[in-house]
Design a protein around this motif. Structure first.
Motif, PDB file in Angstrom:
ATOM      1  N   PHE A 166       0.830  -1.209   0.000  1.00 30.64           N
ATOM      2  CA  PHE A 166       0.000   0.000   0.000  1.00 30.64           C
ATOM      3  C   PHE A 166       0.861   1.256   0.000  1.00 30.64           C
ATOM      4  N   GLU A 167       1.926   1.261   0.783  1.00 28.72           N
ATOM      5  CA  GLU A 167       2.816   2.429   0.814  1.00 28.72           C
ATOM      6  C   GLU A 167       3.514   2.628  -0.524  1.00 28.72           C
ATOM      7  N   VAL A 168       3.958   1.529  -1.133  1.00 29.57           N
ATOM      8  CA  VAL A 168       4.615   1.621  -2.441  1.00 29.57           C
ATOM      9  C   VAL A 168       3.642   2.169  -3.475  1.00 29.57           C
ATOM     10  N   GLU A 169       2.405   1.679  -3.470  1.00 24.83           N
ATOM     11  CA  GLU A 169       1.402   2.176  -4.411  1.00 24.83           C
ATOM     12  C   GLU A 169       1.107   3.659  -4.180  1.00 24.83           C
ATOM     13  N   ALA A 170       1.068   4.071  -2.928  1.00 23.57           N
ATOM     14  CA  ALA A 170       0.827   5.480  -2.617  1.00 23.57           C
ATOM     15  C   ALA A 170       1.983   6.341  -3.131  1.00 23.57           C
ATOM     16  N   LEU A 171       3.203   5.867  -2.988  1.00 23.62           N
ATOM     17  CA  LEU A 171       4.353   6.618  -3.506  1.00 23.62           C
ATOM     18  C   LEU A 171       4.342   6.678  -5.028  1.00 23.62           C
ATOM     19  N   ARG A 172       3.957   5.577  -5.659  1.00 23.96           N
ATOM     20  CA  ARG A 172       3.890   5.558  -7.131  1.00 23.96           C
ATOM     21  C   ARG A 172       2.807   6.500  -7.644  1.00 23.96           C
ATOM     22  N   ALA A 173       1.755   6.690  -6.864  1.00 23.65           N
ATOM     23  CA  ALA A 173       0.644   7.547  -7.279  1.00 23.65           C
ATOM     24  C   ALA A 173       0.951   9.029  -7.091  1.00 23.65           C
ATOM     25  N   ASP A 174       1.914   9.344  -6.265  1.00 23.51           N
ATOM     26  CA  ASP A 174       2.247  10.744  -5.974  1.00 23.51           C
ATOM     27  C   ASP A 174       3.030  11.323  -7.144  1.00 23.51           C
ATOM     28  N   ARG A 175       2.363  12.124  -7.939  1.00 23.47           N
ATOM     29  CA  ARG A 175       2.983  12.675  -9.156  1.00 23.47           C
ATOM     30  C   ARG A 175       4.019  13.760  -8.873  1.00 23.47           C
ATOM     31  N   SER A 176       4.080  14.231  -7.634  1.00 19.29           N
ATOM     32  CA  SER A 176       5.076  15.242  -7.294  1.00 19.29           C
ATOM     33  C   SER A 176       6.440  14.606  -7.029  1.00 19.29           C
ATOM     34  N   ARG A 177       6.478  13.285  -6.938  1.00 20.04           N
ATOM     35  CA  ARG A 177       7.721  12.567  -6.673  1.00 20.04           C
ATOM     36  C   ARG A 177       8.273  11.991  -7.978  1.00 20.04           C
ATOM     37  N   PRO A 178       9.583  11.768  -8.014  1.00 17.63           N
ATOM     38  CA  PRO A 178      10.161  11.145  -9.219  1.00 17.63           C
ATOM     39  C   PRO A 178       9.635   9.725  -9.410  1.00 17.63           C
ATOM     40  N   ILE A 179       9.655   9.261 -10.643  1.00 19.13           N
ATOM     41  CA  ILE A 179       9.226   7.900 -10.945  1.00 19.13           C
ATOM     42  C   ILE A 179      10.389   6.969 -10.666  1.00 19.13           C
ATOM     43  N   LEU A 180      10.156   6.019  -9.769  1.00 17.52           N
ATOM     44  CA  LEU A 180      11.180   5.048  -9.396  1.00 17.52           C
ATOM     45  C   LEU A 180      10.627   3.641  -9.576  1.00 17.52           C
ATOM     46  N   SER A 181      11.516   2.675  -9.655  1.00 15.83           N
ATOM     47  CA  SER A 181      11.093   1.290  -9.815  1.00 15.83           C
ATOM     48  C   SER A 181      10.373   0.807  -8.557  1.00 15.83           C
ATOM     49  N   PRO A 182       9.435  -0.112  -8.733  1.00 12.18           N
ATOM     50  CA  PRO A 182       8.750  -0.677  -7.563  1.00 12.18           C
ATOM     51  C   PRO A 182       9.711  -1.318  -6.558  1.00 12.18           C
ATOM     52  N   ALA A 183      10.785  -1.942  -7.038  1.00  7.75           N
ATOM     53  CA  ALA A 183      11.754  -2.571  -6.132  1.00  7.75           C
ATOM     54  C   ALA A 183      12.445  -1.518  -5.268  1.00  7.75           C
ATOM     55  N   SER A 184      12.806  -0.392  -5.869  1.00 10.45           N
ATOM     56  CA  SER A 184      13.445   0.682  -5.101  1.00 10.45           C
ATOM     57  C   SER A 184      12.482   1.276  -4.084  1.00 10.45           C
ATOM     58  N   LEU A 185      11.245   1.449  -4.493  1.00 12.60           N
ATOM     59  CA  LEU A 185      10.245   1.981  -3.563  1.00 12.60           C
ATOM     60  C   LEU A 185      10.010   1.021  -2.404  1.00 12.60           C
ATOM     61  N   GLU A 186      10.014  -0.284  -2.687  1.00 12.44           N
ATOM     62  CA  GLU A 186       9.832  -1.257  -1.619  1.00 12.44           C
ATOM     63  C   GLU A 186      10.992  -1.200  -0.626  1.00 12.44           C
ATOM     64  N   VAL A 187      12.215  -1.117  -1.132  1.00 11.70           N
ATOM     65  CA  VAL A 187      13.377  -0.999  -0.243  1.00 11.70           C
ATOM     66  C   VAL A 187      13.268   0.279   0.577  1.00 11.70           C
ATOM     67  N   HIS A 188      12.871   1.362  -0.058  1.00 13.09           N
ATOM     68  CA  HIS A 188      12.720   2.656   0.614  1.00 13.09           C
ATOM     69  C   HIS A 188      11.715   2.549   1.773  1.00 13.09           C
ATOM     70  N   VAL A 189      10.567   1.957   1.503  1.00  9.45           N
ATOM     71  CA  VAL A 189       9.529   1.816   2.539  1.00  9.45           C
ATOM     72  C   VAL A 189      10.014   0.921   3.673  1.00  9.45           C
ATOM     73  N   ARG A 190      10.654  -0.192   3.331  1.00 10.59           N
ATOM     74  CA  ARG A 190      11.137  -1.110   4.373  1.00 10.59           C
ATOM     75  C   ARG A 190      12.227  -0.456   5.232  1.00 10.59           C
ATOM     76  N   VAL A 191      13.091   0.322   4.620  1.00 11.43           N
ATOM     77  CA  VAL A 191      14.141   1.018   5.381  1.00 11.43           C
ATOM     78  C   VAL A 191      13.516   2.050   6.311  1.00 11.43           C
ATOM     79  N   ILE A 192      12.585   2.834   5.804  1.00 11.04           N
ATOM     80  CA  ILE A 192      11.952   3.857   6.642  1.00 11.04           C
ATOM     81  C   ILE A 192      11.171   3.205   7.775  1.00 11.04           C
TER      82      ILE A 192
END
Length: 121
Positions: free
Chosen positions: A10-36
């Motif tokens: 859900f967090e990864v999908e929310a980040l992907r939906a945020d158009r104000s943020r850069p487009i990143l790969s789902p794998a990178s977003l997952e690592v980002h969420v898990r680290v945070i």
């Protein structure tokens, strides 16, 4: 308490939906969420050591994610690890699990309302 896979999704999908943020790969977003999530419920800092990062994701995945997240400006490399710059997500994920789910639900709703399928009144 570690985030379950559904909450991470859900967090990864929310980040992907945020158009104000850069487009990143789902794998990178997952690592980002898990680290945070790890930082928010562990040390409380915004620094992740290389050794800890490799326990949260496979070495090759974490390395590619770190490069991508650094290029996007979300992470900054320091000796022995990374400083996480995404203070907005750190603050949002520092709250209780119920509040995190509510926040993710709000971000998904925001995505739907800002899509081209909704006609504003």
């Amino acid at each position: 308490m570690v985030m379950d896979d559904r909450s991470v999704f859900f967090e990864v999908e929310a980040l992907r939906a945020d158009r104000s943020r850069p487009i990143l790969s789902p794998a990178s977003l997952e690592v980002h969420v898990r680290v945070i999530d790890h930082l928010a419920h562990g040390t409380g800092s915004n620094f992740i050591a290389d050794e800890v990062l490799d326990t949260l994701a496979h070495g090759r995945v974490s390395t590619m994610a770190a490069i991508e997240l650094s290029l996007a400006g979300w992470w900054r490399r320091l000796d022995g690890g990374y400083v996480i710059v995404d203070q907005e997500l750190i603050a949002a994920m520092s709250h209780s699990p119920a509040r995190r789910r509510f926040g993710a639900a709000c971000r998904r709703l925001w995505k739907i309302l800002n899509s081209e399928t909704v006609i504003p009144l």
